[in-house]
Design an enzyme around this catalytic site. Sequence first.
Site, PDB file in Angstrom:
ATOM      1  CG  ASP A 169      55.674  34.499  20.377  1.00 13.64           C
ATOM      2  OD1 ASP A 169      56.439  34.175  19.523  1.00 13.64           O
ATOM      3  OD2 ASP A 169      54.643  33.994  20.480  1.00 13.64           O
ATOM      4  NE  ARG A 197      70.048  33.080  -5.165  1.00 14.26           N
ATOM      5  CZ  ARG A 197      69.866  31.746  -5.154  1.00 14.26           C
ATOM      6  NH1 ARG A 197      70.231  31.144  -4.047  1.00 14.26           N
ATOM      7  NH2 ARG A 197      70.024  31.001  -6.380  1.00 14.26           N
TER       8      ARG A 197
END
Length: 343
Positions: free
Chosen positions: A129, A164
């Site tokens: 992270d 999409r």
Amino acid sequence: MIKRVGILTGGGDCSGLNPTIRGAVYRAQDYNYEVYGIQEGWRGLVKGDINPLNLSEVREIIDQGGTILGTSRLNPYKIDNGIKQVLNSIKKFKLDAIIAIGGEDTLGVANRLFKEENVKLVGAPKTMDNDLSGTDYTFGFDSSVTWAIKAMRSLQDSGRSHRRIMVLEVMGRHAGWVALFTGMASGADWTLIPEEKADIKKMCQHLKEVYKKNKYASVVISEGATLPGINVEKESLDQFGHMILRNRGVGNLLADLIKKNTGIETRHSVIGHIQRGGSPTLFDRILGLRCGVTAVDLIAKGRFGYMAALKGSEVIGVPLEEAVSKLKVVDKKWWKLAQVFFK
């Protein structure tokens, strides 16, 4: 006098752990230290699951993901007699010093043991992270983002083909570094991170404009981002007090919100644990090796309560207290940079 050093890896796994272990074991030979591998993080010290670790066991692990020592999220401060068992294991196996490789939780325990129990500890900064203070970057982050970029580029290919909007959910509980870097480096059209409030109306208007021009669009979202419809108070917590996000489903929820507000078919994908594993990148291999070497050097110099940290181009020692005092979250400077590309 230091003769025997224990080494553990705690918390979530990531690429770069094995190079760090390798760096520490190799450097320990220069000081004639015996190295013992503590299995599965703090659990190994609680249970006394500790074994000798030598060069032959780490020689070939430079390109392996994960950790040969195993890991866990066990917090010895949250179980009965946990700290007593840790101290007993340290005494039983005659460990003169310990290298704790981990993120805020693992190093938070290490810092407490150093301050409250006078255990001779040093740390190495692991987290995909990149949310650990005291260091510019943590090993694991570069590899994680590299996987996420590949995933997003694949989704963009599919979105372009099927006309999409594609949503990729990546890891990042409190800090959005993985999402931010993935979004910028993959050319995504929008990014949502925990640090910034999501403006769904503005995002959807932008996506409609992008779709009108390109016939597809893409979005990256951190798993810890907050969206309308999420009840944070009902989410379960782990032993370190963090939300357990496996059932949160922000990617799915965001895809539904986009389809509802744009009328455009939208699909989502969750990269999940794929971004934790795999062979570490060059950056993470070298940073891991350097952190492992520096951790042993800190022990040799008697600088306990310190952590190996990348500052600029140098790996130096910084106090563990600095590393765990607060999370390193995405600041306004980085967020403004990301917004440059929301066009």
